[in-house]
Scaffold this motif. Structure first.
Motif, PDB file in Angstrom:
ATOM      1  N   LYS A   1       4.903   0.279  -8.147  1.00  0.00           N
ATOM      2  CA  LYS A   1       4.107  -0.749  -8.585  1.00  0.00           C
ATOM      3  C   LYS A   1       4.174  -1.852  -7.779  1.00  0.00           C
ATOM      4  O   LYS A   1       3.301  -2.598  -7.228  1.00  0.00           O
ATOM      5  CB  LYS A   1       3.823  -0.732  -9.957  1.00  0.00           C
ATOM      6  N   ALA A   2       5.540  -2.328  -7.681  1.00  0.00           N
ATOM      7  CA  ALA A   2       5.793  -3.572  -7.049  1.00  0.00           C
ATOM      8  C   ALA A   2       5.639  -3.391  -5.752  1.00  0.00           C
ATOM      9  O   ALA A   2       5.383  -4.415  -5.105  1.00  0.00           O
ATOM     10  CB  ALA A   2       7.683  -3.750  -7.175  1.00  0.00           C
ATOM     11  N   MET A   3       6.102  -2.476  -4.895  1.00  0.00           N
ATOM     12  CA  MET A   3       5.784  -2.125  -3.539  1.00  0.00           C
ATOM     13  C   MET A   3       4.171  -2.291  -3.228  1.00  0.00           C
ATOM     14  O   MET A   3       3.979  -3.013  -2.180  1.00  0.00           O
ATOM     15  CB  MET A   3       6.141  -0.614  -3.151  1.00  0.00           C
ATOM     16  N   LYS A   4       3.315  -1.828  -4.139  1.00  0.00           N
ATOM     17  CA  LYS A   4       1.928  -1.976  -3.867  1.00  0.00           C
ATOM     18  C   LYS A   4       1.547  -3.493  -4.124  1.00  0.00           C
ATOM     19  O   LYS A   4       0.750  -3.968  -3.324  1.00  0.00           O
ATOM     20  CB  LYS A   4       1.014  -1.052  -4.829  1.00  0.00           C
ATOM     21  N   THR A   5       2.233  -3.988  -4.867  1.00  0.00           N
ATOM     22  CA  THR A   5       1.992  -5.213  -5.572  1.00  0.00           C
ATOM     23  C   THR A   5       2.345  -6.406  -4.115  1.00  0.00           C
ATOM     24  O   THR A   5       1.691  -7.336  -3.551  1.00  0.00           O
ATOM     25  CB  THR A   5       2.677  -6.031  -6.634  1.00  0.00           C
ATOM     26  N   ILE A   6       3.509  -5.988  -3.647  1.00  0.00           N
ATOM     27  CA  ILE A   6       4.010  -6.829  -2.479  1.00  0.00           C
ATOM     28  C   ILE A   6       3.239  -6.561  -1.328  1.00  0.00           C
ATOM     29  O   ILE A   6       2.719  -7.762  -0.503  1.00  0.00           O
ATOM     30  CB  ILE A   6       5.563  -6.427  -2.108  1.00  0.00           C
ATOM     31  N   SER A   7       2.445  -5.488  -1.063  1.00  0.00           N
ATOM     32  CA  SER A   7       1.570  -5.047   0.222  1.00  0.00           C
ATOM     33  C   SER A   7       0.375  -5.951  -0.264  1.00  0.00           C
ATOM     34  O   SER A   7      -0.261  -6.581   0.650  1.00  0.00           O
ATOM     35  CB  SER A   7       1.429  -3.760   0.020  1.00  0.00           C
ATOM     36  N   GLY A   8      -0.025  -5.862  -1.476  1.00  0.00           N
ATOM     37  CA  GLY A   8      -1.104  -6.614  -1.768  1.00  0.00           C
ATOM     38  C   GLY A   8      -1.048  -8.248  -1.511  1.00  0.00           C
ATOM     39  O   GLY A   8      -2.052  -8.839  -1.059  1.00  0.00           O
ATOM     40  N   ILE A   9       0.199  -8.731  -1.954  1.00  0.00           N
ATOM     41  CA  ILE A   9       0.260 -10.110  -1.766  1.00  0.00           C
ATOM     42  C   ILE A   9       0.144 -10.565  -0.290  1.00  0.00           C
ATOM     43  O   ILE A   9      -0.379 -11.355   0.278  1.00  0.00           O
ATOM     44  CB  ILE A   9       1.501 -10.640  -2.310  1.00  0.00           C
ATOM     45  N   LEU A  10       0.656  -9.511   0.653  1.00  0.00           N
ATOM     46  CA  LEU A  10       0.698  -9.898   1.974  1.00  0.00           C
ATOM     47  C   LEU A  10      -0.677  -9.694   2.740  1.00  0.00           C
ATOM     48  O   LEU A  10      -0.951 -10.479   3.557  1.00  0.00           O
ATOM     49  CB  LEU A  10       1.707  -8.950   2.775  1.00  0.00           C
ATOM     50  N   ASP A  11      -1.549  -8.628   2.067  1.00  0.00           N
ATOM     51  CA  ASP A  11      -2.819  -8.554   2.432  1.00  0.00           C
ATOM     52  C   ASP A  11      -3.554 -10.056   2.350  1.00  0.00           C
ATOM     53  O   ASP A  11      -4.491 -10.484   2.940  1.00  0.00           O
ATOM     54  CB  ASP A  11      -3.656  -7.520   1.604  1.00  0.00           C
ATOM     55  N   GLY A  12      -3.182 -10.681   1.230  1.00  0.00           N
ATOM     56  CA  GLY A  12      -3.778 -11.816   0.796  1.00  0.00           C
ATOM     57  C   GLY A  12      -3.424 -13.084   1.739  1.00  0.00           C
ATOM     58  O   GLY A  12      -4.246 -13.646   2.254  1.00  0.00           O
ATOM     59  N   SER A  13      -2.316 -12.851   2.250  1.00  0.00           N
ATOM     60  CA  SER A  13      -1.977 -13.987   3.450  1.00  0.00           C
ATOM     61  C   SER A  13      -2.608 -13.488   4.537  1.00  0.00           C
ATOM     62  O   SER A  13      -2.894 -14.227   5.265  1.00  0.00           O
ATOM     63  CB  SER A  13      -0.449 -13.626   3.778  1.00  0.00           C
ATOM     64  N   VAL A  14      -3.036 -12.287   4.930  1.00  0.00           N
ATOM     65  CA  VAL A  14      -3.603 -12.018   5.932  1.00  0.00           C
ATOM     66  C   VAL A  14      -5.137 -12.503   5.889  1.00  0.00           C
ATOM     67  O   VAL A  14      -5.761 -12.929   6.973  1.00  0.00           O
ATOM     68  CB  VAL A  14      -3.728 -10.363   6.230  1.00  0.00           C
ATOM     69  N   LYS A  15      -5.855 -12.455   4.949  1.00  0.00           N
ATOM     70  CA  LYS A  15      -7.009 -12.732   4.664  1.00  0.00           C
ATOM     71  C   LYS A  15      -7.169 -14.342   4.494  1.00  0.00           C
ATOM     72  O   LYS A  15      -8.063 -14.622   5.163  1.00  0.00           O
ATOM     73  CB  LYS A  15      -7.428 -12.504   3.271  1.00  0.00           C
ATOM     74  N   LEU A  16      -6.454 -15.008   4.322  1.00  0.00           N
ATOM     75  CA  LEU A  16      -6.177 -16.477   4.287  1.00  0.00           C
ATOM     76  C   LEU A  16      -5.655 -17.063   5.533  1.00  0.00           C
ATOM     77  O   LEU A  16      -5.533 -18.150   6.070  1.00  0.00           O
ATOM     78  CB  LEU A  16      -5.303 -16.707   3.244  1.00  0.00           C
ATOM     79  N   ASN A  17      -5.558 -16.186   6.904  1.00  0.00           N
ATOM     80  CA  ASN A  17      -5.137 -16.404   8.108  1.00  0.00           C
ATOM     81  C   ASN A  17      -3.626 -17.083   8.129  1.00  0.00           C
ATOM     82  O   ASN A  17      -3.418 -17.885   9.001  1.00  0.00           O
ATOM     83  CB  ASN A  17      -6.240 -17.254   8.682  1.00  0.00           C
TER      84      ASN A  17
END
Length: 477
Positions: A317-333
């Motif tokens: 679950k943590a590995m998915k959470t971390i990936s999701g946080i980084l996805d958010g950073s990509v969306k925010l450029n």
């Protein structure tokens, strides 16, 4: 030569311009910064003191420069910020090294450029660029400044020599057209539309802050009023800001941010005489909210991380959470998709402490239970190589009691992140009675590398907090 624009520098510059004008052998004047930079603004330590209003004030220096009968050239290298840029705007010509930067950072401490910067800059760059640059405290590279008409020449060689050569070419040229106080503002016809667009951006990005709105109002005044009247209004606005609570709080924060990393231990060791070790790899124990957030901080800084969590489902679950946080950073450029993949490539998950045998630092982030932490540190002491630093994210527990479970108390420290760790910039590093200077130096440097604002505290005072509140409000336009 110029440094910070404290009173003695202002006085020397003021007298120097007058002497140069009185000397028949002087045909042109070059203003250049001493050392690595053009002046980096006013001396903030003089604020609210007699020295800040002692003659000559910065505006008087600027008027002396602009009214010079001989051409004055500012030769900018390094940075020209705040009052330094205002001095440059009073010169008849501005040249800069290609790697130089200019800006008005005053808004970041709750102020606006108070020596005619908001009234002069639009006359060179136009309103839109000036509003964006001043209201957000942006620094602009020399090429952009040249493209927007702020600079007259870019230099790629010795800045002083090129300034001298430039001076010989402008000797005898009419100066009235080079005095900004006599020029009109570019794109003045669109002032209302540009103001509304900039105001919407300020309300979105600087919600509740007074200074950015005052910056916009002052730039708008450069069109709506005569030069002298706009300068008078600029002075009124900056006095309101200087006596307000937001500026006081932001100035306190400014000095606190810069003093916190300058740590010194009772033994005499300090940031100036203690060399940190380089952390190449790290382990994080605990894949909960804090552990996952800390792992994000590290991999975004390029530090390979082994995340340890004995509960395999929680680890997944943590590995998915971390990936999701980084996805958010990509969306925010804030990062690219490639950078996200690079971060994930240096993150490994495991359920056993044995995998931490070769890391340079371990940050434990399990829940606040002293016996559990002591048990983990005792295991780490056996598993990790002798040079590994063992750190705890504890916010309340005694570092000495945790360290006593190991045979390396000199390499144990507290590294307290604030939630969410990948957003909050504050990091509290806590040293125990046996923590070595080298360990303190390393964790402080490591925090700086992560982009954190640091605080180093001794064990018995670690829970004393100074709470600073900045209250925002609405104001009339």
């Amino acid at each position: 030569m110029l440094k910070v624009l404290h009173h003695h520098v202002r006085e020397g510059l003021f007298e120097g311009i007058k002497r140069a004008n009185a000397d028949e052998q002087v045909r042109a004047i070059v203003i250049i910064g001493e050392g690595k930079t053009f002046p980096c603004g006013a001396d903030i330590r003089e604020f609210h003191t007699h020295a800040s209003v002692k003659e000559p004030v910065l505006t008087a220096v600027g008027h002396t420069i602009e009214n010079s009968g001989k051409p004055v050239i500012s030769a900018i290298h390094g940075t020209a910020l705040g009052g330094g840029l205002e001095i440059a705007l009073c010169c008849h010509y501005r040249i800069a090294s290609e790697n130089a930067r200019i800006g008005f950072p005053e808004v970041l401490i709750g102020l606006l450029p108070g020596a005619e910067g908001t009234v002069r800059l639009p006359r060179l760059s136009g309103l839109a660029f000036a509003m964006d640059m001043i209201a957000f405290g942006k620094q602009v590279n020399a090429k952009d400044a040249f493209r927007h008409g702020i600079l007259d020449k870019l230099c790629n060689g010795n800045i002083l020599e090129e300034a001298k050569q430039f001076a010989t070419k402008v000797i005898g040229q009419p100066l009235d057209s080079r005095r900004l106080s006599r020029l009109d503002v570019k794109d003045a016809a669109n002032v209302d539309l540009l103001f509304e667009v900039a105001l919407a951006q300020v309300k979105r990005k600087s919600r509740g802050q007074i200074a950015p709105i005052y910056c916009l109002k002052s730039v708008r005044n450069s069109v709506r009023m005569s030069f002298d009247k706009a300068v008078e209004e600029e002075q009124r606005l900056i006095m309101e800001l200087m006596t307000g609570y937001q500026s006081t709080a932001l100035q306190y924060s400014f000095f606190a941010d810069r003093s916190a990393p300058k740590w010194r231990l009772p033994c005499g060791a300090s940031v100036h005489n203690t060399k940190p070790s380089r952390i190449e790899t790290a382990g994080v124990i605990g894949a909960g909210t804090m552990g996952s957030g800390i792992a994000v901080c590290l991999i975004r800084a390029g530090v390979p991380v082994i995340l340890v969590e004995k509960n395999k489902k929680m680890l997944e679950k943590a590995m998915k959470t971390i990936s999701g946080i980084l996805d958010g950073s990509v969306k925010l450029n804030r990062m690219t998709s490639e950078q996200k993949e690079q971060c994930l490539a240096i993150l490994k998950g495991t359920s056993t402490l044995d995998k931490l045998s070769n890391v340079d630092m371990v940050i434990e982030a399990v829940y606040e239970n002293l016996e559990l932490k002591r048990e983990i540190f005792a295991q780490l002491d056996k598993v990790c190589k002798p040079s590994t630093l063992l750190c705890s994210n504890t916010s309340t527990l005694d570092i000495d009691k945790i360290a006593s479970a190991t045979n390396r108390p000199d390499k144990v420290a507290g590294t307290h992140f604030f939630a969410p760790a990948f957003i909050m910039k504050l990091m509290e590093n806590v040293y125990g009675t046996k923590t070595s200077p080298a360990t303190v130096a390393t964790v402080m440097e490591f925090g700086r590398r992560l982009g954190k604002e640091l605080e180093a505290t001794k064990e018995e005072i670690k829970n004393i907090r100074l709470h600073l509140t900045v209250t925002f409000c609405t104001i009339d336009l």
